[in-house]
Design a protein around this motif. Structure first.
Motif, mmCIF file in Angstrom:
data_model
loop_
_atom_site.group_PDB
_atom_site.id
_atom_site.type_symbol
_atom_site.label_atom_id
_atom_site.label_comp_id
_atom_site.label_asym_id
_atom_site.label_seq_id
_atom_site.Cartn_x
_atom_site.Cartn_y
_atom_site.Cartn_z
ATOM 1 N N LEU A 136 4.589 2.210 2.342
ATOM 2 C CA LEU A 136 5.721 2.839 1.673
ATOM 3 C C LEU A 136 5.273 4.168 1.092
ATOM 4 N N MET A 137 6.065 5.199 1.346
ATOM 5 C CA MET A 137 5.773 6.525 0.814
ATOM 6 C C MET A 137 6.855 6.908 -0.179
ATOM 7 N N MET A 138 6.470 7.081 -1.440
ATOM 8 C CA MET A 138 7.411 7.494 -2.476
ATOM 9 C C MET A 138 7.445 9.018 -2.549
ATOM 10 N N ILE A 139 8.665 9.562 -2.620
ATOM 11 C CA ILE A 139 8.853 11.012 -2.611
ATOM 12 C C ILE A 139 9.589 11.402 -3.890
ATOM 13 N N GLY A 140 8.936 12.157 -4.746
ATOM 14 C CA GLY A 140 9.529 12.555 -6.016
ATOM 15 C C GLY A 140 10.433 13.757 -5.871
ATOM 16 N N GLY A 141 11.627 13.671 -6.410
ATOM 17 C CA GLY A 141 12.577 14.772 -6.342
ATOM 18 C C GLY A 141 12.429 15.749 -7.491
ATOM 19 N N SER A 142 13.145 16.867 -7.382
ATOM 20 C CA SER A 142 13.153 17.898 -8.428
ATOM 21 C C SER A 142 14.593 18.287 -8.734
ATOM 22 N N GLY A 143 14.949 18.281 -10.014
ATOM 23 C CA GLY A 143 16.278 18.723 -10.397
ATOM 24 C C GLY A 143 17.386 17.864 -9.822
ATOM 25 N N SER A 144 18.467 18.511 -9.416
ATOM 26 C CA SER A 144 19.631 17.827 -8.862
ATOM 27 C C SER A 144 19.447 17.574 -7.370
ATOM 28 N N ASP A 202 3.566 16.954 -13.309
ATOM 29 C CA ASP A 202 4.147 15.607 -13.281
ATOM 30 C C ASP A 202 3.659 14.820 -12.073
ATOM 31 N N ALA A 203 3.583 15.482 -10.928
ATOM 32 C CA ALA A 203 3.116 14.807 -9.717
ATOM 33 C C ALA A 203 1.671 14.350 -9.877
ATOM 34 N N TYR A 204 0.847 15.211 -10.452
ATOM 35 C CA TYR A 204 -0.559 14.868 -10.657
ATOM 36 C C TYR A 204 -0.698 13.666 -11.582
ATOM 37 N N LYS A 205 0.071 13.650 -12.670
ATOM 38 C CA LYS A 205 -0.022 12.531 -13.612
ATOM 39 C C LYS A 205 0.483 11.234 -12.989
ATOM 40 N N ASN A 256 0.862 -1.176 0.000
ATOM 41 C CA ASN A 256 0.000 0.000 0.000
ATOM 42 C C ASN A 256 0.901 1.229 0.000
ATOM 43 N N ILE A 257 0.963 1.923 -1.139
ATOM 44 C CA ILE A 257 1.918 3.022 -1.281
ATOM 45 C C ILE A 257 1.224 4.374 -1.387
ATOM 46 N N GLY A 258 1.974 5.405 -1.026
ATOM 47 C CA GLY A 258 1.551 6.784 -1.215
ATOM 48 C C GLY A 258 2.612 7.515 -2.021
ATOM 49 N N PHE A 259 2.290 8.731 -2.435
ATOM 50 C CA PHE A 259 3.239 9.508 -3.233
ATOM 51 C C PHE A 259 3.057 10.990 -2.970
ATOM 52 N N MET A 260 4.179 11.704 -2.957
ATOM 53 C CA MET A 260 4.136 13.162 -2.934
ATOM 54 C C MET A 260 5.390 13.696 -3.634
ATOM 55 N N LYS A 261 5.293 14.917 -4.108
ATOM 56 C CA LYS A 261 6.438 15.619 -4.667
ATOM 57 C C LYS A 261 6.548 16.934 -3.911
ATOM 58 N N PRO A 262 7.440 17.009 -2.938
ATOM 59 C CA PRO A 262 7.486 18.178 -2.038
ATOM 60 C C PRO A 262 7.618 19.511 -2.749
ATOM 61 N N VAL A 263 8.459 19.564 -3.797
ATOM 62 C CA VAL A 263 8.693 20.816 -4.521
ATOM 63 C C VAL A 263 8.360 20.607 -5.990
ATOM 64 N N GLY A 264 7.405 21.358 -6.498
ATOM 65 C CA GLY A 264 6.984 21.223 -7.888
ATOM 66 C C GLY A 264 7.461 22.390 -8.723
ATOM 67 N N ALA A 265 7.994 22.083 -9.899
ATOM 68 C CA ALA A 265 8.534 23.129 -10.776
ATOM 69 C C ALA A 265 7.657 23.394 -11.985
ATOM 70 N N ILE A 266 6.582 22.608 -12.155
ATOM 71 C CA ILE A 266 5.708 22.788 -13.324
ATOM 72 C C ILE A 266 4.269 23.011 -12.836
#
Length: 357
Positions: free
Chosen positions: A109-117, A54-57, A32-42
């Motif tokens: 499990l919580m997946m965290i999407g990164g941004s850039g470098s 990207d996070a929404y998709k 059972n997973i979750g997802f977030m992207k703390p900092v969004g650039a788009i």
């Protein structure tokens, strides 16, 4: 619950695709997973709320229900930048932490999407990947995409900073001609420096493909014929700046590529059309003559007219293909399969302290 931050050595390294592939695999394994992207650039408005596109998709593909404001608590806007310059953006850490805690409830499990470098992007306001992963107490994987070379110095530096919190790295988009060197020398060298390589993902032309309509938009050009084929996919390009005999030789060796040619070179334009190229891109803001237009319609080949010169358009084209986003379902499915066939999930699960069900 454990967190997994998915970072990269630089932007457009393949984080979105690998996040989708990982998420689908985790779900198939019963987690059972979750997802977030703390900092969004788009930033994009969806259902009246601003969210990172990207996070929404990602949540749509993985069918994860999330409040847009919690999904991406920080959106890089002009207002954000002004606060960042004065130090006020440090307050955003509290928003990220709160959103993470709420979205991770009842998750394994919580997946965290990164941004850039991972190490650098957002450093000026302490919202870089390293600081966020420390804030959330998450494990980390880092993606490095081959762009004329691999950034193994960066990966070793990340290991020195993260220690055991770096589960491993993924080497992405490695071309066939560099694969042997990667596997025989670079992977063992990284392993000797305690950097686990979770996978080497080979290059796939389909994943760099883009629709003709999107290409015209990103080039700032205009489709002047065969608009009905704007959804057709192209994978690469060829520059028609040589003598016609040499051009014909190169063109016939490189099928399924768009051809970039000066608007005044009707001879090369006709060769490309008769060779069934998927798209003709004319530069210099010069429109084709009636013969070229007619053949374009008869043969079903779209023509894009771009304003810049051939060299500038070719440079733009290279950047577009290297940075093209995954949008079409066929590309997503193929990409996920490619990633999952080449990842060491046993090592990844061990690093996360989880077992597939």
């Amino acid at each position: 619950m454990v967190g997994l931050y998915i970072g990269s050595t630089f932007g457009f390294s393949g984080k979105n695709l690998i996040t989708l592939a990982l998420g689908k695999k985790f779900q198939d394994d019963g987690l059972n997973i979750g997802f977030m992207k703390p900092v969004g650039a788009i930033p994009k408005e969806i259902d009246g709320k601003m969210v990172d596109e990207d996070a929404y998709k990602t949540t749509q593909y993985l069918q994860i229900q999330s409040d847009p404001e919690k999904l991406t608590p920080v959106l890089v806007s002009q207002d954000f930048k002004m606060k960042a310059y004065t130090g006020e953006c440090l307050l955003y850490k509290d928003d990220i932490k709160k959103a993470y805690e709420e979205l991770s409830q009842n998750k394994e499990l919580m997946m965290i999407g990164g941004s850039g470098s991972f190490l650098y992007s957002g450093k000026y306001c302490q919202l870089d990947g390293y600081n966020i992963s420390r804030l959330l107490g998450s494990k980390v994987i880092i993606i490095d995409r081959y762009m004329r070379e691999l950034n193994y110095d960066y990966l070793i530096a990340a290991k020195e900073v993260l220690g055991d919190d770096l589960i491993g790295v993924i080497l992405n988009d490695v071309p066939e001609y560099f694969m042997q060197e990667t596997k025989d020398f670079i992977v063992p060298m990284l392993q000797n420096r305690q950097v686990d390589v979770l996978g080497v993902i080979p290059h796939d032309d389909v994943l760099k493909a883009i629709t003709i309509g999107d290409l015209a938009t990103q080039l700032g050009g205009k489709i002047i014929s065969m608009h009905t084929k704007s959804d057709q996919i192209i994978q690469s390009f060829l520059i028609g700046t040589m003598q016609i005999e040499n051009f014909m030789t190169h063109f016939h060796r490189n099928k399924n590529v768009a051809v970039i040619v000066g608007g005044d070179r009707s001879d090369l334009q006709l060769v490309a059309l008769e060779g069934n190229c998927p798209c003709l891109i004319l530069t210099g803001n010069i429109y084709p003559n009636d013969i070229i237009l007619t053949r374009s319609e008869v043969l079903g080949v779209p023509i894009i007219v771009a304003r810049e010169d051939t060299f500038t358009v070719a440079q733009k084209m290279e950047n577009i293909l290297n940075r093209t986003k995954l949008r079409e379902e066929v590309k997503i499915n193929q990409g996920c399969q490619l990633v999952n066939e080449n990842l060491d999930y046993a090592t990844l699960y061990k690093g996360l302290g989880l077992d597939p069900k």
